[in-house]
Design a protein around this motif. Structure first.
Motif, PDB file in Angstrom:
ATOM      1  N   VAL A  20      -7.174  -0.866   0.008  1.00 33.47           N
ATOM      2  CA  VAL A  20      -7.323  -2.064   0.826  1.00 33.47           C
ATOM      3  C   VAL A  20      -8.374  -2.919   0.151  1.00 33.47           C
ATOM      4  O   VAL A  20      -9.452  -2.425  -0.198  1.00 33.47           O
ATOM      5  CB  VAL A  20      -7.755  -1.718   2.269  1.00 33.47           C
ATOM      6  CG1 VAL A  20      -8.105  -2.967   3.059  1.00 33.47           C
ATOM      7  CG2 VAL A  20      -6.671  -0.912   2.973  1.00 33.47           C
ATOM      8  N   LEU A  21      -8.052  -4.185  -0.041  1.00 29.50           N
ATOM      9  CA  LEU A  21      -8.989  -5.133  -0.645  1.00 29.50           C
ATOM     10  C   LEU A  21      -9.307  -6.204   0.384  1.00 29.50           C
ATOM     11  O   LEU A  21      -8.403  -6.860   0.904  1.00 29.50           O
ATOM     12  CB  LEU A  21      -8.371  -5.760  -1.901  1.00 29.50           C
ATOM     13  CG  LEU A  21      -9.174  -6.855  -2.601  1.00 29.50           C
ATOM     14  CD1 LEU A  21     -10.573  -6.379  -2.977  1.00 29.50           C
ATOM     15  CD2 LEU A  21      -8.411  -7.347  -3.829  1.00 29.50           C
ATOM     16  N   ARG A  94       3.142  -3.698  -0.276  1.00 30.83           N
ATOM     17  CA  ARG A  94       1.899  -4.371   0.087  1.00 30.83           C
ATOM     18  C   ARG A  94       1.976  -4.901   1.506  1.00 30.83           C
ATOM     19  O   ARG A  94       3.047  -5.156   2.030  1.00 30.83           O
ATOM     20  CB  ARG A  94       1.621  -5.505  -0.887  1.00 30.83           C
ATOM     21  CG  ARG A  94       2.652  -6.603  -0.770  1.00 30.83           C
ATOM     22  CD  ARG A  94       2.986  -7.272  -2.090  1.00 30.83           C
ATOM     23  NE  ARG A  94       4.226  -8.007  -1.992  1.00 30.83           N
ATOM     24  CZ  ARG A  94       5.395  -7.564  -2.411  1.00 30.83           C
ATOM     25  NH1 ARG A  94       5.498  -6.379  -2.968  1.00 30.83           N
ATOM     26  NH2 ARG A  94       6.483  -8.289  -2.277  1.00 30.83           N
ATOM     27  N   ALA A  95       0.805  -5.080   2.070  1.00 36.08           N
ATOM     28  CA  ALA A  95       0.649  -5.747   3.365  1.00 36.08           C
ATOM     29  C   ALA A  95      -0.447  -6.782   3.173  1.00 36.08           C
ATOM     30  O   ALA A  95      -1.365  -6.587   2.375  1.00 36.08           O
ATOM     31  CB  ALA A  95       0.269  -4.747   4.448  1.00 36.08           C
ATOM     32  N   LEU A  96      -0.340  -7.890   3.894  1.00 33.34           N
ATOM     33  CA  LEU A  96      -1.360  -8.927   3.751  1.00 33.34           C
ATOM     34  C   LEU A  96      -1.890  -9.362   5.096  1.00 33.34           C
ATOM     35  O   LEU A  96      -1.266  -9.142   6.132  1.00 33.34           O
ATOM     36  CB  LEU A  96      -0.808 -10.135   2.976  1.00 33.34           C
ATOM     37  CG  LEU A  96       0.358 -10.919   3.562  1.00 33.34           C
ATOM     38  CD1 LEU A  96      -0.057 -11.837   4.691  1.00 33.34           C
ATOM     39  CD2 LEU A  96       1.004 -11.751   2.472  1.00 33.34           C
ATOM     40  N   PHE A  97      -3.064  -9.963   5.052  1.00 35.74           N
ATOM     41  CA  PHE A  97      -3.693 -10.537   6.241  1.00 35.74           C
ATOM     42  C   PHE A  97      -4.286 -11.857   5.786  1.00 35.74           C
ATOM     43  O   PHE A  97      -5.034 -11.896   4.807  1.00 35.74           O
ATOM     44  CB  PHE A  97      -4.784  -9.613   6.785  1.00 35.74           C
ATOM     45  CG  PHE A  97      -5.164  -9.877   8.213  1.00 35.74           C
ATOM     46  CD1 PHE A  97      -4.711  -9.066   9.228  1.00 35.74           C
ATOM     47  CD2 PHE A  97      -5.999 -10.940   8.541  1.00 35.74           C
ATOM     48  CE1 PHE A  97      -5.070  -9.299  10.555  1.00 35.74           C
ATOM     49  CE2 PHE A  97      -6.362 -11.188   9.854  1.00 35.74           C
ATOM     50  CZ  PHE A  97      -5.895 -10.366  10.862  1.00 35.74           C
ATOM     51  N   LEU A 124      -5.687 -15.649   1.779  1.00 32.91           N
ATOM     52  CA  LEU A 124      -5.783 -14.201   1.956  1.00 32.91           C
ATOM     53  C   LEU A 124      -7.197 -13.759   2.299  1.00 32.91           C
ATOM     54  O   LEU A 124      -8.159 -14.209   1.688  1.00 32.91           O
ATOM     55  CB  LEU A 124      -5.338 -13.499   0.675  1.00 32.91           C
ATOM     56  CG  LEU A 124      -3.892 -13.746   0.258  1.00 32.91           C
ATOM     57  CD1 LEU A 124      -3.663 -13.246  -1.159  1.00 32.91           C
ATOM     58  CD2 LEU A 124      -2.942 -13.069   1.224  1.00 32.91           C
ATOM     59  N   VAL A 125      -7.297 -12.847   3.277  1.00 35.07           N
ATOM     60  CA  VAL A 125      -8.573 -12.211   3.574  1.00 35.07           C
ATOM     61  C   VAL A 125      -8.464 -10.700   3.405  1.00 35.07           C
ATOM     62  O   VAL A 125      -9.474 -10.003   3.383  1.00 35.07           O
ATOM     63  CB  VAL A 125      -9.097 -12.558   4.990  1.00 35.07           C
ATOM     64  CG1 VAL A 125      -9.354 -14.051   5.109  1.00 35.07           C
ATOM     65  CG2 VAL A 125      -8.170 -12.077   6.075  1.00 35.07           C
ATOM     66  N   GLY A 126      -7.239 -10.201   3.274  1.00 37.16           N
ATOM     67  CA  GLY A 126      -7.044  -8.773   3.074  1.00 37.16           C
ATOM     68  C   GLY A 126      -5.686  -8.466   2.481  1.00 37.16           C
ATOM     69  O   GLY A 126      -4.715  -9.186   2.720  1.00 37.16           O
ATOM     70  N   LEU A 127      -5.645  -7.380   1.710  1.00 33.86           N
ATOM     71  CA  LEU A 127      -4.429  -6.939   1.055  1.00 33.86           C
ATOM     72  C   LEU A 127      -4.465  -5.419   0.978  1.00 33.86           C
ATOM     73  O   LEU A 127      -5.485  -4.845   0.592  1.00 33.86           O
ATOM     74  CB  LEU A 127      -4.365  -7.536  -0.362  1.00 33.86           C
ATOM     75  CG  LEU A 127      -3.169  -7.197  -1.229  1.00 33.86           C
ATOM     76  CD1 LEU A 127      -1.907  -7.877  -0.697  1.00 33.86           C
ATOM     77  CD2 LEU A 127      -3.434  -7.642  -2.668  1.00 33.86           C
ATOM     78  N   ALA A 128      -3.380  -4.777   1.375  1.00 32.11           N
ATOM     79  CA  ALA A 128      -3.240  -3.332   1.193  1.00 32.11           C
ATOM     80  C   ALA A 128      -2.139  -3.113   0.173  1.00 32.11           C
ATOM     81  O   ALA A 128      -1.114  -3.800   0.203  1.00 32.11           O
ATOM     82  CB  ALA A 128      -2.889  -2.638   2.502  1.00 32.11           C
ATOM     83  N   VAL A 129      -2.346  -2.163  -0.723  1.00 36.01           N
ATOM     84  CA  VAL A 129      -1.391  -1.880  -1.787  1.00 36.01           C
ATOM     85  C   VAL A 129      -1.239  -0.372  -1.917  1.00 36.01           C
ATOM     86  O   VAL A 129      -2.210   0.378  -1.791  1.00 36.01           O
ATOM     87  CB  VAL A 129      -1.873  -2.464  -3.131  1.00 36.01           C
ATOM     88  CG1 VAL A 129      -0.864  -2.213  -4.226  1.00 36.01           C
ATOM     89  CG2 VAL A 129      -2.163  -3.937  -3.014  1.00 36.01           C
ATOM     90  N   TYR A 130      -0.014   0.045  -2.190  1.00 34.99           N
ATOM     91  CA  TYR A 130       0.274   1.459  -2.416  1.00 34.99           C
ATOM     92  C   TYR A 130       1.119   1.594  -3.674  1.00 34.99           C
ATOM     93  O   TYR A 130       2.020   0.777  -3.914  1.00 34.99           O
ATOM     94  CB  TYR A 130       1.033   2.055  -1.235  1.00 34.99           C
ATOM     95  CG  TYR A 130       1.556   3.443  -1.495  1.00 34.99           C
ATOM     96  CD1 TYR A 130       0.698   4.532  -1.495  1.00 34.99           C
ATOM     97  CD2 TYR A 130       2.898   3.658  -1.763  1.00 34.99           C
ATOM     98  CE1 TYR A 130       1.172   5.815  -1.748  1.00 34.99           C
ATOM     99  CE2 TYR A 130       3.376   4.934  -2.016  1.00 34.99           C
ATOM    100  CZ  TYR A 130       2.506   6.009  -2.005  1.00 34.99           C
ATOM    101  OH  TYR A 130       2.969   7.280  -2.263  1.00 34.99           O
ATOM    102  N   GLY A 131       0.832   2.605  -4.461  1.00 31.02           N
ATOM    103  CA  GLY A 131       1.646   2.867  -5.636  1.00 31.02           C
ATOM    104  C   GLY A 131       0.971   3.846  -6.557  1.00 31.02           C
ATOM    105  O   GLY A 131      -0.027   4.479  -6.193  1.00 31.02           O
ATOM    106  N   PRO A 132       1.510   3.975  -7.779  1.00 30.09           N
ATOM    107  CA  PRO A 132       0.881   4.855  -8.756  1.00 30.09           C
ATOM    108  C   PRO A 132      -0.573   4.437  -8.984  1.00 30.09           C
ATOM    109  O   PRO A 132      -0.897   3.254  -9.003  1.00 30.09           O
ATOM    110  CB  PRO A 132       1.714   4.632 -10.025  1.00 30.09           C
ATOM    111  CG  PRO A 132       3.028   4.108  -9.529  1.00 30.09           C
ATOM    112  CD  PRO A 132       2.709   3.323  -8.294  1.00 30.09           C
ATOM    113  N   ARG A 133      -1.434   5.428  -9.140  1.00 24.35           N
ATOM    114  CA  ARG A 133      -2.878   5.154  -9.274  1.00 24.35           C
ATOM    115  C   ARG A 133      -3.190   4.091 -10.305  1.00 24.35           C
ATOM    116  O   ARG A 133      -3.938   3.153 -10.039  1.00 24.35           O
ATOM    117  CB  ARG A 133      -3.631   6.432  -9.651  1.00 24.35           C
ATOM    118  CG  ARG A 133      -4.075   7.245  -8.499  1.00 24.35           C
ATOM    119  CD  ARG A 133      -5.036   8.316  -8.922  1.00 24.35           C
ATOM    120  NE  ARG A 133      -4.646   8.906 -10.199  1.00 24.35           N
ATOM    121  CZ  ARG A 133      -4.772  10.170 -10.513  1.00 24.35           C
ATOM    122  NH1 ARG A 133      -5.285  10.999  -9.662  1.00 24.35           N
ATOM    123  NH2 ARG A 133      -4.401  10.621 -11.681  1.00 24.35           N
TER     124      ARG A 133
END
Length: 147
Positions: A20-21, A94-97, A124-133
């Motif tokens: 999460v960024l 990804r998910a965004l806010f 953007l105030v937030g971003l979630a990302v999932y994937g290979p390290r």
């Protein structure tokens, strides 16, 4: 011959990462709110990130949670914009806010607020990302661990 029944199991290392960024200028309540919203999106579309349900010693059941840690980072608005661009170019889940979501009060209005703004203009105030390290590490390049 070694007796493996008394040895400590190796720590689990995941080949994936949940990150999460958050934009660094958010208030504490906003950071918590944004993080909760962002990670809620990952489990709905990526069942592999969710572990097994929990149960205490009395047999009381609890909901399953992510099977791996969620790492939280922070960065400038520019860092977040660059991370978003890299996540899109790598087609990572990804998910965004956006800042607009702080002014809405329900899911329908949240989705309409995002839909009203072109990709390059999202505040953007937030971003979630999932994937290979390694791919996630490249996406969040320039961000720092949240204090």
């Amino acid at each position: 011959m070694n007796d493996t029944s008394t040895s400590t199991p190796e720590p689990v290392r995941f080949d994936t990462k949940i990150a999460v960024l958050l934009r660094e200028d958010l208030e504490t309540w906003q950071r918590l709110n944004v993080t909760a919203f962002l990670v809620s999106g990952l489990g709905t579309q990526l069942p592999e990130v969710v572990g097994e349900p929990y149960e205490d010693a009395d047999g009381v059941p609890y909901l399953p949670m992510f099977r791996q840690p969620v790492l939280v980072f922070e960065g400038t608005k520019e860092t977040l914009t660059a991370a978003h661009t890299r996540a899109l170019s790598r087609s990572l889940p990804r998910a965004l806010f956006t800042s607009d979501l702080f002014t809405t009060g329900n899911d329908r209005d949240n989705r309409a607020a995002v839909r009203a703004v072109s990709t390059g203009e999202l505040d953007l105030v937030g971003l979630a990302v999932y994937g290979p390290r390694n791919a996630v590490d490249k996406v969040i390049k320039g961000a720092r661990m949240h204090p």
